[in-house]
Enzyme design. Sequence first.
Site, PDB file in Angstrom:
ATOM      1  N   SER A   1      44.045  51.096  43.745  1.00  0.00           N
ATOM      2  CA  SER A   1      43.100  50.263  44.492  1.00  0.00           C
ATOM      3  C   SER A   1      43.282  48.779  44.155  1.00  0.00           C
ATOM      4  CB  SER A   1      41.685  50.696  44.151  1.00  0.00           C
ATOM      5  OG  SER A   1      40.760  49.891  44.832  1.00  0.00           O
TER       6      SER A   1
ATOM      7  N   CYS B   1      35.318  47.271  37.531  1.00  0.00           N
ATOM      8  CA  CYS B   1      35.873  45.989  37.966  1.00  0.00           C
ATOM      9  C   CYS B   1      35.412  44.894  37.012  1.00  0.00           C
ATOM     10  CB  CYS B   1      35.455  45.635  39.389  1.00  0.00           C
ATOM     11  SG  CYS B   1      36.069  44.018  39.899  1.00  0.00           S
TER      12      CYS B   1
ATOM     13  N   THR C   1      41.876  47.442  34.633  1.00  0.00           N
ATOM     14  CA  THR C   1      42.561  46.384  33.884  1.00  0.00           C
ATOM     15  C   THR C   1      41.828  46.035  32.584  1.00  0.00           C
ATOM     16  OG1 THR C   1      41.353  44.781  35.206  1.00  0.00           O
ATOM     17  CG2 THR C   1      43.570  45.336  35.930  1.00  0.00           C
TER      18      THR C   1
END
Lengths: 303, 251
Positions: A21, A129, A192
């Site tokens: 994504s 996120c 991340t």
Amino acid sequence: MADLSVNVAGVHFNSPLIAASGTFGFGHEYSEFFKLSELGGISCKGITLKKRLGNPPPRIAETPSGIINAVGLQNPGVDHFIEKDLPWLKEQGTVIIANIAGNTSEEYAMMADKLSETDVDMIELNISCPNVKSGGVQFGTSCESVGAITGLVRKHCTKPLVVKLSPNVTDIAEIAKSAEAAGADAISMINTLTGMRIDIETQRPIIRNNTGGLSGPAVFPVAVRMVWQVANAINIPIIGMGGISKWQDAVEMLMAGAAALQIGTCMFTDPYAPVKINAGISEYMDRKGIKSVSEITGSVSPW
Amino acid sequence: MKYDAQKFLVIKNEEIASGIFDMWVENRDISALAKPGQFAHILVPGKTLRRPISICDADKSCLRLVYQVKGEGTEILSKIKKGEKIDILAPLGRGFDIKKNKKYCFIGGGIGVPPMLYASKQTEKPVVITGFRNKDLVILQGDFRRDNCELYLTTDDGTLGRKAFVTDVLKEKLNEIDEVCACGPIPMLRAISQMCNENDIPCQISLEERMGCGIGACLVCACEVRRNDGTKDYVHVCKDGPVFDSKEVVF
């Protein structure tokens, strides 16, 4: 050629490789390079209840062996996705995963309701996120909040539910257990790692958001370690990601315990990476006499 | 095929001014597709991100890429030798929309000058205004002159050509031209854009931003625009640009 297909939470994938994504938009741009059915699936750009503009630029900085990004979930909103993007995606012969992010629990629930009534194959809960002020990772960093949001969305979601975890936590295995206990069908990991770069001439962070999410080969060993730890802690499948850039990395991530894989940053370097990684895994399996990708999953023999 | 990542043979890669290199690369499949204002996304060995470089010129077999060494990536690029092969993803982005029978003024500032060469070749006798900080950074004057342009050279310090800004020359040419195409530093583009707006001259500007995929998938190279209804939006330099109508860009 070896059979590359895998099954995750009852969903059949032609290949273990899924576009991650945020790196692949809604697929159009990369369909210039290869048939999207080369991929096992596409995890679409993270969508929110309403359109989001995202963060001001610059949104990206290069690092040794990687990149930091802070796009901030720019997307056209869930209704636009369902009406305009999904019909075309469903014609591409690959598994379509909707990645959802909310400002509030209610927004996650509303999106799960809407998407459950579409042809989306899976829903990936983005609670990791690092680049938005509210929502995102605030749901993903404690066992209680992960359990609560997963449990709520589970009630509203009739599709297989994948929970995408943040690596920016003290003990990712405990978080994964909370997601499993609350009804997740699979875990995807890792999002991340938060990072930062500073321009020493201007004394300003390179990214306008100051910090961003680090991806690329730089994070690969961290991702392998985390996937291995989580694989030893839960019984639902893991979709492993984080810095996979060549077929050897893909096999290594599978060995650590992943049932399927996501790739992203490597396609910025080489848009043909998925085709090459598929071919490499296939040759490896033929060479080793491996009949199914699932034989590689978790096959590491730790010391 | 709109674009592809393929190997290109390096025909030439030479320094033409202080820190500025002129690279010619050959690939027949891709070069012929290139339009003025588009860019090439170059894979630099050892780097995760490609480097976006504007297309200075193109023919059936070659792309010409003129770039400035700004960091590690372009430093590595500048060391690549004639005869080596490099991986380039091209042609990318939306270039200049150049119509026949219009009098164009092409304006380039510094490393924004190269894309103006291919663009200026699309029209008859265009006005071309090039601006540089000083004489050591002046490039491509011979190329523009060969192509029969009405060429102006300015430098900030007057060490070569006229000591002026490109907008000083533009001001004198306003009543002769129908449309402006420009590329260069943001303050320059802002000034040109303002002057064009005030004089009701259409103006296309080419922008730069830190870039990821180069094709519109990763959404990092955002550019703020103002829609007709007054709302703000972010579009992307790699796919929606790099060339934009100056009226919609928020500087």
